[in-house]
Every structure is written in structure tokens, then in C-alpha cells.
Design an enzyme around this catalytic site. Sequence first.
Site, PDB file in Angstrom:
ATOM      1  N   ASP A   1       8.268   1.096  -7.206  1.00  0.00           N
ATOM      2  CA  ASP A   1       9.457   1.040  -8.063  1.00  0.00           C
ATOM      3  C   ASP A   1       9.202   1.769  -9.387  1.00  0.00           C
ATOM      4  O   ASP A   1      10.082   2.455  -9.909  1.00  0.00           O
ATOM      5  CB  ASP A   1       9.855  -0.426  -8.322  1.00  0.00           C
ATOM      6  CG  ASP A   1      10.133  -1.159  -7.024  1.00  0.00           C
ATOM      7  OD1 ASP A   1      10.757  -0.561  -6.135  1.00  0.00           O
ATOM      8  OD2 ASP A   1       9.707  -2.315  -6.889  1.00  0.00           O
TER       9      ASP A   1
ATOM     10  N   HIS B   1      11.007  -6.988  -5.747  1.00  0.00           N
ATOM     11  CA  HIS B   1      10.971  -5.735  -4.976  1.00  0.00           C
ATOM     12  C   HIS B   1      12.056  -5.739  -3.896  1.00  0.00           C
ATOM     13  O   HIS B   1      11.782  -5.610  -2.717  1.00  0.00           O
ATOM     14  CB  HIS B   1       9.576  -5.540  -4.361  1.00  0.00           C
ATOM     15  CG  HIS B   1       9.432  -4.252  -3.615  1.00  0.00           C
ATOM     16  ND1 HIS B   1       9.545  -3.015  -4.219  1.00  0.00           N
ATOM     17  CD2 HIS B   1       9.203  -3.999  -2.298  1.00  0.00           C
ATOM     18  CE1 HIS B   1       9.392  -2.065  -3.314  1.00  0.00           C
ATOM     19  NE2 HIS B   1       9.185  -2.634  -2.137  1.00  0.00           N
TER      20      HIS B   1
HETATM   21  N1  LIG Z   1       5.669  -3.054  -1.096  1.00  0.00           N
HETATM   22  C1  LIG Z   1       5.910  -1.768  -0.900  1.00  0.00           C
HETATM   23  O1  LIG Z   1       6.008  -0.983  -1.844  1.00  0.00           O
HETATM   24  C2  LIG Z   1       6.043  -1.231   0.492  1.00  0.00           C
HETATM   25  C3  LIG Z   1       6.089   0.143   0.729  1.00  0.00           C
HETATM   26  C4  LIG Z   1       6.161   0.595   2.046  1.00  0.00           C
HETATM   27  C5  LIG Z   1       6.178  -0.305   3.098  1.00  0.00           C
HETATM   28  N2  LIG Z   1       6.158  -1.624   2.840  1.00  0.00           N
HETATM   29  C6  LIG Z   1       6.137  -2.626   3.919  1.00  0.00           C
HETATM   30  O2  LIG Z   1       4.865  -2.579   4.560  1.00  0.00           O
HETATM   31  C7  LIG Z   1       4.989  -3.018   5.913  1.00  0.00           C
HETATM   32  C8  LIG Z   1       4.372  -2.008   6.864  1.00  0.00           C
HETATM   33  O3  LIG Z   1       5.123  -0.808   6.817  1.00  0.00           O
HETATM   34  P1  LIG Z   1       4.595   0.524   7.548  1.00  0.00           P
HETATM   35  O4  LIG Z   1       5.601   1.580   7.304  1.00  0.00           O
HETATM   36  O5  LIG Z   1       3.163   0.772   7.177  1.00  0.00           O
HETATM   37  O6  LIG Z   1       4.683   0.039   9.073  1.00  0.00           O
HETATM   38  P2  LIG Z   1       3.826   0.559  10.310  1.00  0.00           P
HETATM   39  O7  LIG Z   1       4.555   0.095  11.522  1.00  0.00           O
HETATM   40  O8  LIG Z   1       3.502   2.010  10.159  1.00  0.00           O
HETATM   41  O9  LIG Z   1       2.446  -0.216  10.154  1.00  0.00           O
HETATM   42  C9  LIG Z   1       2.388  -1.611  10.253  1.00  0.00           C
HETATM   43  C10 LIG Z   1       1.059  -1.962  10.893  1.00  0.00           C
HETATM   44  O10 LIG Z   1       0.925  -3.376  10.889  1.00  0.00           O
HETATM   45  C11 LIG Z   1       0.173  -3.692  12.024  1.00  0.00           C
HETATM   46  N3  LIG Z   1       0.237  -5.120  12.344  1.00  0.00           N
HETATM   47  C12 LIG Z   1       1.188  -5.810  12.984  1.00  0.00           C
HETATM   48  N4  LIG Z   1       0.832  -7.107  13.083  1.00  0.00           N
HETATM   49  C13 LIG Z   1      -0.373  -7.231  12.473  1.00  0.00           C
HETATM   50  C14 LIG Z   1      -1.265  -8.309  12.246  1.00  0.00           C
HETATM   51  N5  LIG Z   1      -1.016  -9.538  12.685  1.00  0.00           N
HETATM   52  N6  LIG Z   1      -2.414  -8.045  11.577  1.00  0.00           N
HETATM   53  C15 LIG Z   1      -2.698  -6.807  11.124  1.00  0.00           C
HETATM   54  N7  LIG Z   1      -1.902  -5.749  11.327  1.00  0.00           N
HETATM   55  C16 LIG Z   1      -0.748  -5.957  11.989  1.00  0.00           C
HETATM   56  C17 LIG Z   1       0.790  -2.795  13.122  1.00  0.00           C
HETATM   57  O11 LIG Z   1      -0.063  -2.686  14.242  1.00  0.00           O
HETATM   58  C18 LIG Z   1       0.941  -1.488  12.351  1.00  0.00           C
HETATM   59  O12 LIG Z   1      -0.192  -0.649  12.476  1.00  0.00           O
HETATM   60  C19 LIG Z   1       6.493  -3.215   6.139  1.00  0.00           C
HETATM   61  O13 LIG Z   1       6.814  -4.571   5.990  1.00  0.00           O
HETATM   62  C20 LIG Z   1       7.127  -2.390   5.034  1.00  0.00           C
HETATM   63  O14 LIG Z   1       8.410  -2.822   4.689  1.00  0.00           O
HETATM   64  C21 LIG Z   1       6.092  -2.110   1.561  1.00  0.00           C
HETATM   65  O1  LIG Z   2      12.249  -0.146   1.403  1.00  0.00           O
HETATM   66  C1  LIG Z   2      11.420  -0.515   2.246  1.00  0.00           C
HETATM   67  O2  LIG Z   2      11.761  -1.113   3.278  1.00  0.00           O
HETATM   68  C2  LIG Z   2       9.963  -0.185   2.070  1.00  0.00           C
HETATM   69  C3  LIG Z   2       9.485  -0.340   0.658  1.00  0.00           C
HETATM   70  O3  LIG Z   2       9.686  -1.645   0.187  1.00  0.00           O
HETATM   71  C4  LIG Z   2      10.092   0.655  -0.284  1.00  0.00           C
HETATM   72  O4  LIG Z   2      10.519   0.267  -1.372  1.00  0.00           O
HETATM   73  O5  LIG Z   2      10.108   1.853   0.046  1.00  0.00           O
END
Ligand SMILES: NC(=O)c1ccc[n+]([C@@H]2O[C@H](COP(=O)([O-])OP(=O)(O)OC[C@H]3O[C@@H](n4cnc5c(N)ncnc54)[C@H](O)[C@@H]3O)[C@@H](O)[C@H]2O)c1
Ligand SMILES: O=C(O)C[C@H](O)C(=O)O
Length: 209
Positions: free
Chosen positions: A130, A157
Site C-alpha cells: 500500500d 489492508h
Molecule cells: N499482503 C500483501 O501485500 C499481499 C500481496 C500479494 C498477495 N497476497 C496474498 O498472498 C497469498 C498468496 O498469493 P500468491 O499470489 O503468492 O498465490 P500462489 O497461488 O502463487 O501461492 C500460494 C502458495 O501457497 C501454497 N500453500 C497452500 N497451502 C499451503 C499450506 N498449508 N502451507 C504452505 N503453503 C501452502 C501453495 O502451494 C502456493 O504455492 C494470497 O492470499 C494473496 O492474496 C498478499
Molecule cells: O489484492 C490482492 O488480492 C493481493 C494483495 O493484497 C494486493 O494488495 O495486491
Amino acid sequence: MKLNPLVSQLALYDIANTPGVAADVSHVNSRAEVAGYVGEEQLEKALEGCDLVIIPAGLPRKPGMSRDDLFNINAGIVKGLCSAIAKYCPTALVNMISNPVNSTVPIAAEVFKEPGTYDEKKLFGVTTLDVVRAKTFYTEKAKINFADVNVPVVGGHAGITILPLFSPATPKANLAEGDIKVLTKRTQEGGTEVVEAKAGKGSATLSVA
Ligand SMILES: NC(=O)c1ccc[n+]([C@@H]2O[C@H](COP(=O)([O-])OP(=O)(O)OC[C@H]3O[C@@H](n4cnc5c(N)ncnc54)[C@H](O)[C@@H]3O)[C@@H](O)[C@H]2O)c1
Ligand SMILES: O=C(O)C[C@H](O)C(=O)O
């Protein structure tokens, strides 16, 4: 993390495909030693001795979904991982990335409270994205140099809980109130902008790093 000179050991854990990711990351030329762990039976080994645990596990949004729609699945994943943290590295700092961050952080706190390992100074929701977005949009609008731009962001967030503070932003740009409203909305909807542009193939990953 592999490039961070403060990191000496990096343990990667996933329920699938970790060896490939670990092999790839291990070739980054820095001092951190990389190990990959896959599946619940290796979770203890992955967590033992960790000073910092970063949790990005779980489902990302698809277009049309809110972060809250991820709650049912991701809450369970986060709960499981935090129970293991409480057991195997109870004093580690914990950075929560998994969405909805506004809920997964309180879930982690409750899980840690049960065995008495909760420390409010050691549990963080990752919302840096953010700040990154607010700085980028402000800099572009104000037509200033990217170096030294600072835009505080407070709150949570998700949507309107993300509150960028453009008035105290530096360097000062004296933007019109209408511009500030547009920048605020764009920062609050930054994640949705990426989720929609990726059209079902995930959420933000590059701007996070
Ligand atoms: N806070 C932030 O700024 C932010 C930014 C981007 C993504 N996210 C969040 O992060 C999460 C992951 O997003 P992504 O794009 O990397 O998804 P992704 O699908 O690329 O990766 C997620 C990973 O989690 C793994 N996984 C599932 N269950 C699991 C468990 N029990 N233990 C360990 N690993 C496990 C999956 O195998 C996969 O590799 C989502 O919830 C997304 O919304 C948050
Ligand atoms: O928006 C989402 O679902 C992923 C992450 O929290 C973001 O802000 O990009």
C-alpha cells in the site's frame, strides 16, 4: 530474502514444488544457505531455529472476489502454520502476507495466545504494498522525482481500511482535493487493479518484492 545480507539461512516451505523453487533461489549469489521443505511432515524441520517466518501461503483472489472471499480457506491454512510456529519457533517474528490480512493477523494472534506465545511486538501484517502504491501514484501525479518520496499509509489492508495520508506526504506537492480523492481510491483499489489485469492468473507478486 536471499539477497538480504542479514539472512544466513533461508528455509522454504510449501505443500508442493518446493525443491524446484529452492534449487532456483539457491543460485542467487549471496551468503544465505537455502533449504527446501515440502509437506506437513517436514514443517517442523522448516521452522526449527527460525528468527523470522514470512507467511504467503494460501489462495490469491480472482477477478470479482474480495479479499474476504479467501477467508474460509486461508484462515485454516494460517491457523495450521501458526500452531506449528508456536510449537517449533515460538519466539520468531511473524510477517503475515496471506489474505485477508485484516483477519489473518487476528487469527494468528489468537492461535499464539492459546499456548502463551503471543507477543504483539512480533506479529505483523504485511501492508508495504500500500505504501509502495501510494508513493508511486503520488510521485506520478505530482511530477516529482521518485527519490526521497514519503507517503504514510495507516489502517488495514482492504478497501477503505487502507488510508494513505497525502497531506503530510513529502516532498510537498499541494495537490487539489479532487486529485487526493482519486489517488486515495486508486491506492485502496491497487490490489483489485492488478487482480483484474491478471485476469484470473493470480494477484500482485512483483511490486510486493
Ligand atoms: N499482503 C500483501 O501485500 C499481499 C500481496 C500479494 C498477495 N497476497 C496474498 O498472498 C497469498 C498468496 O498469493 P500468491 O499470489 O503468492 O498465490 P500462489 O497461488 O502463487 O501461492 C500460494 C502458495 O501457497 C501454497 N500453500 C497452500 N497451502 C499451503 C499450506 N498449508 N502451507 C504452505 N503453503 C501452502 C501453495 O502451494 C502456493 O504455492 C494470497 O492470499 C494473496 O492474496 C498478499
Ligand atoms: O489484492 C490482492 O488480492 C493481493 C494483495 O493484497 C494486493 O494488495 O495486491
